[in-house]
Design a protein around this motif. Sequence first.
Motif, PDB file in Angstrom:
ATOM      1  N   ARG A 121     -44.934  -8.625  -5.554  1.00  0.00           N
ATOM      2  CA  ARG A 121     -44.796  -9.362  -6.778  1.00  0.00           C
ATOM      3  C   ARG A 121     -43.518 -10.195  -6.933  1.00  0.00           C
ATOM      4  O   ARG A 121     -43.792 -11.625  -7.180  1.00  0.00           O
ATOM      5  N   PHE A 122     -42.380 -10.064  -5.873  1.00  0.00           N
ATOM      6  CA  PHE A 122     -41.257 -10.954  -5.944  1.00  0.00           C
ATOM      7  C   PHE A 122     -40.913 -11.331  -4.514  1.00  0.00           C
ATOM      8  O   PHE A 122     -41.135 -10.430  -3.672  1.00  0.00           O
ATOM      9  N   THR A 123     -40.078 -12.151  -4.267  1.00  0.00           N
ATOM     10  CA  THR A 123     -39.558 -12.393  -2.986  1.00  0.00           C
ATOM     11  C   THR A 123     -38.347 -11.304  -2.976  1.00  0.00           C
ATOM     12  O   THR A 123     -37.408 -11.198  -3.711  1.00  0.00           O
ATOM     13  N   SER A 124     -38.216 -10.675  -1.784  1.00  0.00           N
ATOM     14  CA  SER A 124     -37.429  -9.597  -1.598  1.00  0.00           C
ATOM     15  C   SER A 124     -36.368  -9.566  -0.597  1.00  0.00           C
ATOM     16  O   SER A 124     -36.999 -10.123   0.386  1.00  0.00           O
ATOM     17  N   CYS A 125     -34.942  -9.738  -0.655  1.00  0.00           N
ATOM     18  CA  CYS A 125     -34.031  -9.989   0.249  1.00  0.00           C
ATOM     19  C   CYS A 125     -32.837  -9.187  -0.032  1.00  0.00           C
ATOM     20  O   CYS A 125     -32.578  -8.808  -0.877  1.00  0.00           O
ATOM     21  N   SER A 126     -32.302  -8.866   1.594  1.00  0.00           N
ATOM     22  CA  SER A 126     -31.174  -8.145   1.277  1.00  0.00           C
ATOM     23  C   SER A 126     -29.698  -9.141   0.921  1.00  0.00           C
ATOM     24  O   SER A 126     -30.256 -10.382   1.301  1.00  0.00           O
ATOM     25  N   LEU A 127     -29.091  -8.771   0.405  1.00  0.00           N
ATOM     26  CA  LEU A 127     -27.593  -9.394   0.191  1.00  0.00           C
ATOM     27  C   LEU A 127     -26.433  -8.292   0.061  1.00  0.00           C
ATOM     28  O   LEU A 127     -25.967  -7.870  -0.880  1.00  0.00           O
ATOM     29  N   SER A 128     -25.933  -8.251   1.305  1.00  0.00           N
ATOM     30  CA  SER A 128     -25.371  -7.409   1.899  1.00  0.00           C
ATOM     31  C   SER A 128     -24.086  -7.703   2.350  1.00  0.00           C
ATOM     32  O   SER A 128     -23.911  -8.901   2.972  1.00  0.00           O
ATOM     33  N   ASN A 129     -23.008  -7.071   2.350  1.00  0.00           N
ATOM     34  CA  ASN A 129     -21.633  -7.557   3.123  1.00  0.00           C
ATOM     35  C   ASN A 129     -21.860  -7.138   4.585  1.00  0.00           C
ATOM     36  O   ASN A 129     -21.063  -7.642   5.499  1.00  0.00           O
ATOM     37  N   GLY A 130     -22.802  -6.333   4.879  1.00  0.00           N
ATOM     38  CA  GLY A 130     -23.191  -6.229   6.321  1.00  0.00           C
ATOM     39  C   GLY A 130     -23.630  -7.445   7.029  1.00  0.00           C
ATOM     40  O   GLY A 130     -24.191  -8.458   6.453  1.00  0.00           O
ATOM     41  N   ASN A 131     -23.302  -7.697   8.318  1.00  0.00           N
ATOM     42  CA  ASN A 131     -23.579  -8.884   9.318  1.00  0.00           C
ATOM     43  C   ASN A 131     -25.195  -8.777   9.324  1.00  0.00           C
ATOM     44  O   ASN A 131     -25.719  -7.737   9.277  1.00  0.00           O
ATOM     45  N   LEU A 132     -25.593 -10.010   9.890  1.00  0.00           N
ATOM     46  CA  LEU A 132     -27.008 -10.066  10.115  1.00  0.00           C
ATOM     47  C   LEU A 132     -27.707  -9.253  11.219  1.00  0.00           C
ATOM     48  O   LEU A 132     -28.643  -8.762  10.975  1.00  0.00           O
ATOM     49  N   GLY A 133     -26.855  -9.085  12.043  1.00  0.00           N
ATOM     50  CA  GLY A 133     -27.474  -8.186  13.369  1.00  0.00           C
ATOM     51  C   GLY A 133     -27.400  -6.829  12.595  1.00  0.00           C
ATOM     52  O   GLY A 133     -28.519  -6.198  13.075  1.00  0.00           O
ATOM     53  N   LEU A 134     -26.461  -6.335  11.949  1.00  0.00           N
ATOM     54  CA  LEU A 134     -26.507  -4.769  11.472  1.00  0.00           C
ATOM     55  C   LEU A 134     -27.832  -4.775  10.698  1.00  0.00           C
ATOM     56  O   LEU A 134     -28.541  -3.765  10.795  1.00  0.00           O
ATOM     57  N   LEU A 135     -27.901  -5.605   9.466  1.00  0.00           N
ATOM     58  CA  LEU A 135     -29.199  -5.632   8.609  1.00  0.00           C
ATOM     59  C   LEU A 135     -30.522  -5.482   9.331  1.00  0.00           C
ATOM     60  O   LEU A 135     -31.313  -4.946   8.882  1.00  0.00           O
ATOM     61  N   THR A 136     -30.505  -6.508  10.298  1.00  0.00           N
ATOM     62  CA  THR A 136     -31.734  -6.670  10.999  1.00  0.00           C
ATOM     63  C   THR A 136     -31.979  -5.210  11.931  1.00  0.00           C
ATOM     64  O   THR A 136     -33.272  -4.706  11.830  1.00  0.00           O
ATOM     65  N   ASP A 137     -31.076  -4.799  12.485  1.00  0.00           N
ATOM     66  CA  ASP A 137     -31.520  -3.515  13.177  1.00  0.00           C
ATOM     67  C   ASP A 137     -31.671  -2.427  12.313  1.00  0.00           C
ATOM     68  O   ASP A 137     -32.582  -1.729  12.486  1.00  0.00           O
ATOM     69  N   MET A 138     -31.024  -2.314  10.888  1.00  0.00           N
ATOM     70  CA  MET A 138     -31.122  -1.390  10.199  1.00  0.00           C
ATOM     71  C   MET A 138     -32.856  -1.377   9.511  1.00  0.00           C
ATOM     72  O   MET A 138     -33.264  -0.364   9.256  1.00  0.00           O
ATOM     73  N   ALA A 139     -33.026  -2.698   9.266  1.00  0.00           N
ATOM     74  CA  ALA A 139     -34.374  -2.916   8.648  1.00  0.00           C
ATOM     75  C   ALA A 139     -35.546  -2.344   9.599  1.00  0.00           C
ATOM     76  O   ALA A 139     -36.583  -1.773   9.141  1.00  0.00           O
TER      77      ALA A 139
END
Length: 232
Positions: A115-133
């Motif tokens: 229903r919505f556009t869903s996005c991370s907004l974290s203090n984690g850096n981009l590489g960290l968040l991408t690997d985690m995802a």
Amino acid sequence: MQTSPRILVFDIFGTVVDWHGSIVREMAARHPQVDADAFALAWRAGYQPAMEVVRSGGRGFVKLDLLHREILDGILPRFGLGHLGEAERAVLNRIWHRLAAWPDSVAGLTRLKARFTSCSLSNGNLGLLTDMAKHAGLPWDCVLSAEVFRAYKPDPRVYLGAAEVFDADPAEVLMVASHHDDLAAARACGLQTAYIERPLEFGTAHLKDVSPRPGNTWHARDLLHLADLVGA
């Protein structure tokens, strides 16, 4: 009349993924002689102080991976692991890249994303968040990080920057988090807010008070419950 959100942005550590349980499990497997609960809590305890040095101008912006590594190097001797070499320290530091999602997270995000556009907004850096995802199967439409805005939450540049990325009015953005300070800062920038209960964020021995507080648009048990509340 309440504006209907069209963008959902999510805090990650504790809200979407179980950092404490993930660190405890990995430390128990790698270094069973260590008190894994105490180790996880000590590592996380350095998080806010390390970021505050950046927020206050004491140093320029650096990726969270570097802050995590500096905190790790500082606590290893306390747990009898000061002898670990560079390769072992680097592997440990990447625990943050492979945190496990809470049991409801993937299903809840999948429903919300419909229903919505869903996005991370974290203090984690981009590489960290991408690997985690990729590791946890988190179905983001977009990965946003404090790194994009060169500022750590609760700096307003992060919340307002997320709205700007999507050409959205702040009131069209819903910040989803399990931390009241994060949500209060988002509300101060005009965002809507949803509190997610995570009583086990710090482990079963350290239950967190998840009582409702005024000001939030929604208060949900987990992400599946939030999907119910917003009609996703």
